[in-house]
Design a protein around this motif. Structure first.
Motif, PDB file in Angstrom:
ATOM      1  N   LYS A 189      10.147 -79.694 -23.101  1.00 17.99           N
ATOM      2  CA  LYS A 189       9.645 -80.080 -21.723  1.00 17.99           C
ATOM      3  C   LYS A 189       8.442 -79.743 -21.462  1.00 17.99           C
ATOM      4  O   LYS A 189       7.898 -78.777 -21.357  1.00 17.99           O
ATOM      5  CB  LYS A 189      10.706 -79.480 -20.690  1.00 17.99           C
ATOM      6  CG  LYS A 189      10.697 -80.095 -19.303  1.00 17.99           C
ATOM      7  CD  LYS A 189      11.082 -81.490 -19.195  1.00 17.99           C
ATOM      8  CE  LYS A 189      11.025 -82.136 -18.038  1.00 17.99           C
ATOM      9  NZ  LYS A 189      11.526 -83.495 -18.012  1.00 17.99           N
ATOM     10  N   LEU A 292      14.680 -77.623 -11.770  1.00 18.10           N
ATOM     11  CA  LEU A 292      15.224 -77.762 -13.083  1.00 18.10           C
ATOM     12  C   LEU A 292      14.986 -79.318 -13.361  1.00 18.10           C
ATOM     13  O   LEU A 292      15.644 -80.354 -13.176  1.00 18.10           O
ATOM     14  CB  LEU A 292      16.832 -77.547 -12.808  1.00 18.10           C
ATOM     15  CG  LEU A 292      17.530 -77.715 -14.191  1.00 18.10           C
ATOM     16  CD1 LEU A 292      17.327 -76.725 -15.170  1.00 18.10           C
ATOM     17  CD2 LEU A 292      19.027 -77.686 -13.819  1.00 18.10           C
ATOM     18  N   LEU A 294      15.413 -82.001 -15.534  1.00 17.53           N
ATOM     19  CA  LEU A 294      16.104 -82.649 -16.447  1.00 17.53           C
ATOM     20  C   LEU A 294      15.374 -83.859 -16.924  1.00 17.53           C
ATOM     21  O   LEU A 294      14.997 -84.539 -16.262  1.00 17.53           O
ATOM     22  CB  LEU A 294      17.591 -82.656 -16.342  1.00 17.53           C
ATOM     23  CG  LEU A 294      18.284 -81.367 -15.931  1.00 17.53           C
ATOM     24  CD1 LEU A 294      19.704 -81.724 -15.173  1.00 17.53           C
ATOM     25  CD2 LEU A 294      18.203 -80.408 -16.718  1.00 17.53           C
ATOM     26  N   MET A 296      16.175 -81.182 -20.199  1.00 18.96           N
ATOM     27  CA  MET A 296      15.635 -80.121 -20.712  1.00 18.96           C
ATOM     28  C   MET A 296      16.354 -79.619 -22.024  1.00 18.96           C
ATOM     29  O   MET A 296      17.702 -79.729 -21.681  1.00 18.96           O
ATOM     30  CB  MET A 296      15.512 -79.024 -19.704  1.00 18.96           C
ATOM     31  CG  MET A 296      14.329 -79.252 -18.672  1.00 18.96           C
ATOM     32  SD  MET A 296      14.331 -77.938 -17.348  1.00 18.96           S
ATOM     33  CE  MET A 296      13.556 -76.759 -18.119  1.00 18.96           C
ATOM     34  N   ASP A 300      14.748 -74.067 -23.223  1.00 16.36           N
ATOM     35  CA  ASP A 300      13.980 -74.196 -21.731  1.00 16.36           C
ATOM     36  C   ASP A 300      14.553 -73.786 -20.530  1.00 16.36           C
ATOM     37  O   ASP A 300      13.910 -73.247 -19.847  1.00 16.36           O
ATOM     38  CB  ASP A 300      13.277 -75.735 -21.715  1.00 16.36           C
ATOM     39  CG  ASP A 300      12.196 -76.201 -22.692  1.00 16.36           C
ATOM     40  OD1 ASP A 300      11.278 -75.168 -23.080  1.00 16.36           O
ATOM     41  OD2 ASP A 300      12.041 -77.317 -22.936  1.00 16.36           O
ATOM     42  N   ILE A 301      15.829 -74.053 -20.493  1.00 19.72           N
ATOM     43  CA  ILE A 301      16.664 -73.831 -19.341  1.00 19.72           C
ATOM     44  C   ILE A 301      16.582 -72.391 -19.205  1.00 19.72           C
ATOM     45  O   ILE A 301      16.265 -71.647 -18.149  1.00 19.72           O
ATOM     46  CB  ILE A 301      17.933 -74.476 -19.224  1.00 19.72           C
ATOM     47  CG1 ILE A 301      17.867 -75.875 -19.009  1.00 19.72           C
ATOM     48  CG2 ILE A 301      18.854 -73.828 -18.248  1.00 19.72           C
ATOM     49  CD1 ILE A 301      19.034 -76.976 -19.323  1.00 19.72           C
ATOM     50  N   TYR A 305      14.553 -71.223 -16.035  1.00 17.47           N
ATOM     51  CA  TYR A 305      15.626 -71.550 -15.062  1.00 17.47           C
ATOM     52  C   TYR A 305      16.503 -70.394 -14.677  1.00 17.47           C
ATOM     53  O   TYR A 305      16.681 -69.877 -13.762  1.00 17.47           O
ATOM     54  CB  TYR A 305      16.044 -72.902 -15.086  1.00 17.47           C
ATOM     55  CG  TYR A 305      16.990 -73.367 -13.798  1.00 17.47           C
ATOM     56  CD1 TYR A 305      16.522 -73.594 -12.734  1.00 17.47           C
ATOM     57  CD2 TYR A 305      18.406 -73.045 -13.857  1.00 17.47           C
ATOM     58  CE1 TYR A 305      17.259 -73.904 -11.629  1.00 17.47           C
ATOM     59  CE2 TYR A 305      19.067 -73.217 -12.988  1.00 17.47           C
ATOM     60  CZ  TYR A 305      18.819 -73.881 -11.836  1.00 17.47           C
ATOM     61  OH  TYR A 305      19.492 -74.056 -10.754  1.00 17.47           O
ATOM     62  N   PHE A 374      26.055 -72.257 -15.656  1.00 12.35           N
ATOM     63  CA  PHE A 374      25.396 -72.217 -14.348  1.00 12.35           C
ATOM     64  C   PHE A 374      26.186 -71.591 -13.218  1.00 12.35           C
ATOM     65  O   PHE A 374      25.688 -71.094 -11.897  1.00 12.35           O
ATOM     66  CB  PHE A 374      25.408 -73.571 -13.742  1.00 12.35           C
ATOM     67  CG  PHE A 374      24.209 -74.405 -14.435  1.00 12.35           C
ATOM     68  CD1 PHE A 374      22.863 -74.034 -14.351  1.00 12.35           C
ATOM     69  CD2 PHE A 374      24.614 -75.264 -15.539  1.00 12.35           C
ATOM     70  CE1 PHE A 374      22.001 -74.825 -15.173  1.00 12.35           C
ATOM     71  CE2 PHE A 374      23.763 -75.722 -16.419  1.00 12.35           C
ATOM     72  CZ  PHE A 374      22.357 -75.716 -16.193  1.00 12.35           C
ATOM     73  N   PRO A 379      19.974 -69.087 -10.614  1.00 12.57           N
ATOM     74  CA  PRO A 379      18.378 -69.391 -11.196  1.00 12.57           C
ATOM     75  C   PRO A 379      17.483 -68.391 -10.711  1.00 12.57           C
ATOM     76  O   PRO A 379      17.492 -67.541  -9.955  1.00 12.57           O
ATOM     77  CB  PRO A 379      18.161 -70.631 -10.282  1.00 12.57           C
ATOM     78  CG  PRO A 379      19.346 -70.605  -9.064  1.00 12.57           C
ATOM     79  CD  PRO A 379      20.409 -69.977  -9.705  1.00 12.57           C
TER      80      PRO A 379
END
Length: 396
Positions: A189, A292, A294, A296, A300-301, A305, A374, A379
């Motif tokens: 990303k 976020l 997306l 991604m 990367d997350i 994040y 999640f 986050p």
């Protein structure tokens, strides 16, 4: 069968803690069969407040008794002198304040909000909750105690229908989001520059020029000297102006190597591309595209994040227990999530400030499906720092 009453839960937060607590209240609300809306307070139009039946406010105090940024517009409206003293007589409400008793204006925002709602005729159905980060069990102690009082008061006003009982906590709820994925072995990303004005939802992307530890390697505290380039890449002139006393929010990332280690440990593919998220509950908000963006990759997350270096709260242990396959680990996680296990959780976790990654390593049989990541890990939130230096004085 859902209750006909909708419970609106509004959170005012600076660092995300109130959001976590509000989401916990929301989970309890759904277990009690109420229609539920959990919103950041800046996403809510206060003109609609007199039309609500039941509102739960979860509000943090920041700095020296300051209102969180996302509450400022709402609070300005609430302080209008032309609001009738009976404008909220048809509204039932509850206030849970989050603060730190080491500051003189402990829970100042919760206290002011409680008093203002009362002055407008609001029917406050339970005492004001005052969560203290300095408590030996952190804010969870008061959250637990106050929540029990809240639900007793709510059910006295709005009883469940005959034959309907509260859903068992021991039953695993669906994940917050459905996740759509595809494999993308070379996807990375790219961060694109934003344009002014810069805010938490429209951050300025800066380059780190220097990040040097200035305490000795053996010291317990890791204090660093960090230099950040805030110049305009085209002209070289500063893109951000500031004065002494201003506050800058830094939005950190996790070390990429740490994120990769976490993903390998969990058995997740770092190159898996998350293309979209879809809420399982219609009232569940999606992360903003800024926080976020997306699509991604998981790498990367986990780097940009998810707060994998953060310190989990009590609900994390409850949720993680569902995925532990080793019976001893499952029982220990359930114990930590119980009221009776708080002394042991204090010894294991609160004093040591273990991170999400460290706890996953300690309970290695718990390997949750990717859909629950999640729900388990919140986050990363921006960290505030006071500016003491003038932009007019050149740095040496």
């Amino acid at each position: 069968m859902s209750h006909s009453i909708t419970i609106l839960i509004l959170y005012a937060t600076q660092t995300g803690t109130s959001q976590e607590v509000a989401e916990r209240v929301g989970r309890d609300s759904r277990r009690h069969h109420f229609k539920t809306k959990v919103l950041s307070i800046d996403q809510y139009d206060p003109l609609n407040l007199p039309l609500e039946k039941l509102v739960v406010f979860v509000a943090s105090t920041t700095g020296q008794g300051d209102i969180p940024d996302n509450m400022k517009a709402f609070w300005k409206f609430m302080l209008r002198k032309n609001l009738p003293s009976d404008s909220l007589t048809n509204v039932k409400a509850a206030v849970l304040g989050l603060g730190d008793s080491s500051y003189p204006k402990f829970n100042f925002v919760g206290k002011k909000l409680f008093a203002r709602l009362k002055s407008l005729g609001c029917n406050l159905i339970v005492r004001r909750g005052d969560c203290d980060d300095q408590h030996e069990f952190g804010i969870d102690y008061e959250v637990e105690k106050w929540s029990q009082e809240l639900w007793k008061a709510i059910l006295e006003n709005y009883p469940l229908a005959p034959g309907v009982s509260v859903k068992n906590k021991d039953i695993l709820s669906p994940p917050r989001y459905q996740i759509n994925t595809k494999h993308a072995p070379t996807h990375t990303k790219e961060t694109t520059a934003n344009t002014p004005p810069y805010t938490q939802t429209n951050p300025f992307y800066a380059k780190i020029l220097c990040n040097t530890r200035i305490t000795s390697p053996s010291a317990e505290n890791d204090v660093r000297h960090i230099e950040i380039d805030i110049s305009n890449t085209d002209s070289g002139a500063p893109s951000i102006t500031y004065n002494p006393g201003d506050v800058v929010y830094l939005w950190p990332h996790n070390p990429r190597d740490l994120s990769l280690s976490f993903l390998h440990f969990m058995g997740y593919d770092p190159n898996l591309l998350i293309t979209s998220l879809h809420p399982n509950e219609e009232d569940t908000p999606l992360p903003t595209h800024t926080t976020l963006p997306l699509p991604m990759t998981l790498l990367d997350i986990f780097t940009q994040y998810l707060d994998i270096q953060g310190s989990p709260r009590r609900y994390f242990f409850q949720l993680l227990s569902f995925f532990a396959t080793e019976e001893r680990e499952k029982e220990r996680l359930q114990h930590f999530a119980s009221s009776e296990g708080q002394d042991d959780l204090q010894l294991y976790h609160y004093r040591e400030r273990r991170t999400y990654f460290e706890i996953f390593q300690d309970f290695s049989s718990a390997r949750p499906p990717l859909e629950y990541i999640f729900d388990l890990i919140p986050p990363i939130h921006p960290r505030p720092f006071s500016i003491l230096y003038s932009a007019l004085i050149p740095l040496l």
